[in-house]
Design an enzyme around this catalytic site. Structure first.
Site, PDB file in Angstrom:
ATOM      1  N   TYR A 334       0.690  -1.258  -0.062  1.00 22.01           N
ATOM      2  CA  TYR A 334      -0.063  -0.105   0.005  1.00 22.01           C
ATOM      3  C   TYR A 334       0.929   1.281  -0.050  1.00 22.01           C
ATOM      4  CZ  TYR A 334      -4.499   2.465   0.606  1.00 22.01           C
ATOM      5  OH  TYR A 334      -5.587   3.316   0.257  1.00 22.01           O
ATOM      6  N   GLU A 369      -5.311   6.015   5.917  1.00 21.58           N
ATOM      7  CA  GLU A 369      -5.110   4.850   4.952  1.00 21.58           C
ATOM      8  C   GLU A 369      -4.329   3.784   5.345  1.00 21.58           C
ATOM      9  OE1 GLU A 369      -4.605   5.887   0.613  1.00 21.58           O
ATOM     10  OE2 GLU A 369      -4.067   7.555   1.464  1.00 21.58           O
ATOM     11  N   LYS A 430      -0.515  -0.490 -13.889  1.00 18.57           N
ATOM     12  CA  LYS A 430      -1.194  -0.278 -12.554  1.00 18.57           C
ATOM     13  C   LYS A 430      -2.641  -0.722 -12.739  1.00 18.57           C
ATOM     14  CE  LYS A 430      -3.026   2.337  -8.893  1.00 18.57           C
ATOM     15  NZ  LYS A 430      -2.411   1.438  -7.965  1.00 18.57           N
TER      16      LYS A 430
HETATM   17  P1  ATP Z   1      -0.256  -1.218  -8.542  1.00 17.29           P
HETATM   18  O1  ATP Z   1      -0.304  -0.070  -7.854  1.00 17.29           O
HETATM   19  O2  ATP Z   1       0.879  -1.288  -9.619  1.00 17.29           O
HETATM   20  O3  ATP Z   1      -1.727  -1.853  -9.164  1.00 17.29           O
HETATM   21  P2  ATP Z   1      -0.415  -3.087  -6.303  1.00 17.29           P
HETATM   22  O4  ATP Z   1      -1.478  -3.801  -6.892  1.00 17.29           O
HETATM   23  O5  ATP Z   1       0.540  -3.816  -5.517  1.00 17.29           O
HETATM   24  O6  ATP Z   1       0.329  -2.470  -7.398  1.00 17.29           O
HETATM   25  P3  ATP Z   1      -2.573  -1.183  -5.237  1.00 17.29           P
HETATM   26  O7  ATP Z   1      -3.304  -1.559  -6.414  1.00 17.29           O
HETATM   27  O8  ATP Z   1      -2.082   0.329  -5.071  1.00 17.29           O
HETATM   28  O9  ATP Z   1      -1.142  -2.032  -5.441  1.00 17.29           O
HETATM   29  O10 ATP Z   1      -3.217  -1.875  -4.065  1.00 17.29           O
HETATM   30  C1  ATP Z   1      -2.617  -1.602  -2.851  1.00 17.29           C
HETATM   31  C2  ATP Z   1      -2.172  -2.562  -1.902  1.00 17.29           C
HETATM   32  O11 ATP Z   1      -3.236  -3.459  -1.386  1.00 17.29           O
HETATM   33  C3  ATP Z   1      -1.509  -3.695  -2.668  1.00 17.29           C
HETATM   34  O12 ATP Z   1       0.013  -3.597  -2.932  1.00 17.29           O
HETATM   35  C4  ATP Z   1      -1.635  -4.890  -2.086  1.00 17.29           C
HETATM   36  O13 ATP Z   1      -0.891  -5.257  -1.065  1.00 17.29           O
HETATM   37  C5  ATP Z   1      -2.847  -4.894  -1.696  1.00 17.29           C
HETATM   38  N1  ATP Z   1      -3.834  -5.364  -2.591  1.00 17.29           N
HETATM   39  C6  ATP Z   1      -4.677  -4.622  -3.658  1.00 17.29           C
HETATM   40  N2  ATP Z   1      -5.471  -5.716  -4.400  1.00 17.29           N
HETATM   41  C7  ATP Z   1      -5.326  -6.781  -3.802  1.00 17.29           C
HETATM   42  C8  ATP Z   1      -5.871  -8.106  -4.015  1.00 17.29           C
HETATM   43  N3  ATP Z   1      -6.837  -8.106  -4.915  1.00 17.29           N
HETATM   44  N4  ATP Z   1      -5.623  -8.891  -3.181  1.00 17.29           N
HETATM   45  C9  ATP Z   1      -4.790  -8.820  -2.013  1.00 17.29           C
HETATM   46  N5  ATP Z   1      -4.132  -7.765  -1.855  1.00 17.29           N
HETATM   47  C10 ATP Z   1      -4.510  -6.787  -2.646  1.00 17.29           C
HETATM   48 MG    MG Z   2      -0.075   0.298  -5.763  1.00 14.39          MG
HETATM   49 MG    MG Z   3      -2.895  -2.950  -8.009  1.00 15.72          MG
HETATM   50 MG    MG Z   4       0.011   1.152  -3.952  1.00 16.36          MG
END
Ligand code: ATP
Ligand code: MG
Ligand code: MG
Ligand code: MG
Length: 500
Positions: A334, A369, A430
């Protein structure tokens, strides 16, 4: 549990005899242990979520710390012999305070909220980014400090202390700003505040290789410092942010978990990463409307009314509530998108990217957050390596051309992780958590189905968040007692919302 000794507290600080109070209502779960200690010329009474309530005290200084520190070795060296062999983070804070005083709070790199009393002065302090929200109420009946606003809801409105902000709702409570220490002398009402961290506004120009190396090194260290030798769980979407964290854990027995709904999932992308790095991986699928109906839990944990932020937090809360086993240590990806500008999808000039990054780094405070209550409501401890102080310093300060480069967002992070992750992961676009899980779109559909006009959807979401906040924070009702459908019905019936 896989978390720190204390995960939350609610304390009253008085000059006279303490009054026995009931255990506070908190959304974080855990054993509430009574605190009743003299502290300098003052008295502390209240509760900590802990098995043993370590409240160290020496030379007239008393300390409580919810959360943990991440650079213990460096800190021990700085403090000197009095910190030798000190492992408990509250003890380390005490030793730090005895050597440096309140400015010693500027040395701390951690995820914590702390209270320190010396003589007749009380200091309430957050970590650099306020990742453990901290609330105060200073009124005629004394000073009260807690890690959840709902615990302080009784009593008149607080004095507007320096270094604090008002919070949503009518609790009369103030929130200590991120990276801030607020000092109050209860007997005189004198108050002041110092900053302990500010987001950098300068930008560092570096050759590609050097920038990539720095990001790798600092993130690797942040992940390592968040492991405690016990089992660890990474919430893994298969996006670059969480995949990097999972890859850098490098210990055997790491568990990764992914959440999906009938409206969408990222299971394949997460599975690719789990297979590549060899974690024990599981997938959880929930009904998307059932997920959205758990909104009261997210509001109770984050104590906010911002519907956009609630859409990011809700899938995480739902996942934490689902997890089998108690007391996990959970690492997330996050927050990477804030200093890296990952959400900014416009593709042209870099001035707009850096403007967004600067704005977001100056407005995160109060969104909550990173609040540990999101996990603690289910007994789990969460920690976020991208918001480690050193990581945040580096990522924020890198010039924006290193963040968007060669047609890629988050370029420097992707490059840093190239050797540890599959190419498909390194180049994966992303996808926000609220998009991948369908949280945003399904909540919208539920409102439209109930008759809310499309143009009123954002307003209806906010109205729902406010109504729920009023109950789960303002009146500390258990989120299980608040029905999403009832709130929706009330909001629609309110005259300010046009129903088709
Ligand atoms: P990106 O930002 O490039 O998509 P990400 O998916 O790791 O990378 P976010 O989409 O910003 O990051 O989501 C924030 C965080 O929430 C993730 O890094 C992860 O730890 C958690 N998260 C998000 N989606 C899921 C999911 N479907 N299952 C489990 N954890 C999730
Ligand atoms: Mg992310
Ligand atoms: Mg993501
Ligand atoms: Mg993130």
């Amino acid at each position: 549990m896989g978390g720190p000794p204390i995960t939350g507290f609610s304390i009253r600080i008085t000059t006279g005899e303490p009054q026995a109070g009931d255990a506070p209502t908190l959304t974080a779960t855990g054993q509430a242990v009574a605190i009743n200690v003299p502290a300098g010329g003052l008295h502390w009474s209240g509760w900590a979520l802990t098995a043993s309530a370590p409240i160290p005290s020496a030379d007239g200084v008393t300390v409580v710390l919810a959360g943990e520190l991440y650079h213990r070795d460096a800190l021990r060296v700085a403090i000197g012999p009095s910190a030798d062999g000190v492992n408990d983070d509250a003890e380390l804070l005490l030793a730090c305070w005895l050597r440096y005083g309140a400015p010693g709070l500027r040395l701390l790199d951690g995820r914590f909220a702390a209270v320190v009393t010396e003589g007749d002065t009380v200091v309430a302090a957050t970590d650099h980014a306020g990742t453990v929200p901290l609330y105060v109420r200073h009124g005629q009946d004394g000073l009260a400090i807690a890690t959840e606003a709902k615990a302080l809801r009784h009593g008149g409105p607080s004095e507007p202390l320096p270094g604090t902000e008002s919070v949503p709702g009518n609790t009369g409570v103030r929130r200590v700003r991120a990276g801030t220490a607020v000092a109050v002398v209860p007997s005189s009402g004198k108050a002041s505040a110092i900053r302990t961290w500010l987001p950098p506004e300068h930008r560092i120009v570096l050759p590609e290789e050097e920038a990539v190396r720095r990001v790798y090194t600092v993130l690797d260290e942040a992940v390592r410092s968040r492991l405690d030798g016990g089992p660890v769980t990474v919430v893994l979407s298969g996006g670059i942010d969480s995949s990097s964290v999972a890859a850098l854990t490098r210990q055997s027995g790491v568990e990764t978990i992914s959440l999906g709904t009938d409206a969408g999932d990222e299971f394949e992308a997460a599975r690719t990463v789990a297979d590549h790095i060899g974690t024990r991986h599981s997938e959880f699928r929930v009904g998307s409307e059932d997920l959205v109906r758990q909104l009261p839990w997210a509001v109770a944990a984050a104590e906010i009314i911002d519907a956009d932020v609630l859409e990011y937090l809700l899938p995480l809360v739902v996942m934490y509530r689902l997890l089998p086993g108690a007391g996990r240590r959970i690492l997330t990806g996050y927050g990477a998108d804030i200093p890296l500008g990952g959400m900014h999808r416009a593709t042209r000039r870099l001035d707009s990217l850096d403007t967004v990054i600067s704005d977001d780094m100056n407005t995160f405070d109060g969104l909550n957050e990173m609040s540990p209550v999101l996990g603690c409501l289910a007994g789990h401890w969460t920690t976020h390596p991208y918001w480690d102080r050193s990581v945040l310093d580096v990522l924020t300060a890198l010039e924006p051309g290193l963040k968007r480069r060669h047609g890629r967002d988050k370029w420097v992070l992707r490059e840093a992780m190239r050797d540890l992750l599959p190419e498909a992961t390194v180049s994966r676009p992303k996808l926000g958590i609220h998009e991948g899980s369908g949280t945003t779109s399904v909540w919208t559909s539920m409102l439209l189905d109930a008759g809310v006009a499309a143009a009123d959807v954002p307003r209806a979401k906010r109205a729902m968040a406010i109504a729920i906040h009023d109950r789960v924070v303002g009146q500390a009702e258990p989120p299980a007692d608040v029905s999403f459908d009832d709130v929706l019905r009330d909001v629609i019936a309110s005259p300010s919302l046009a129903v088709v």
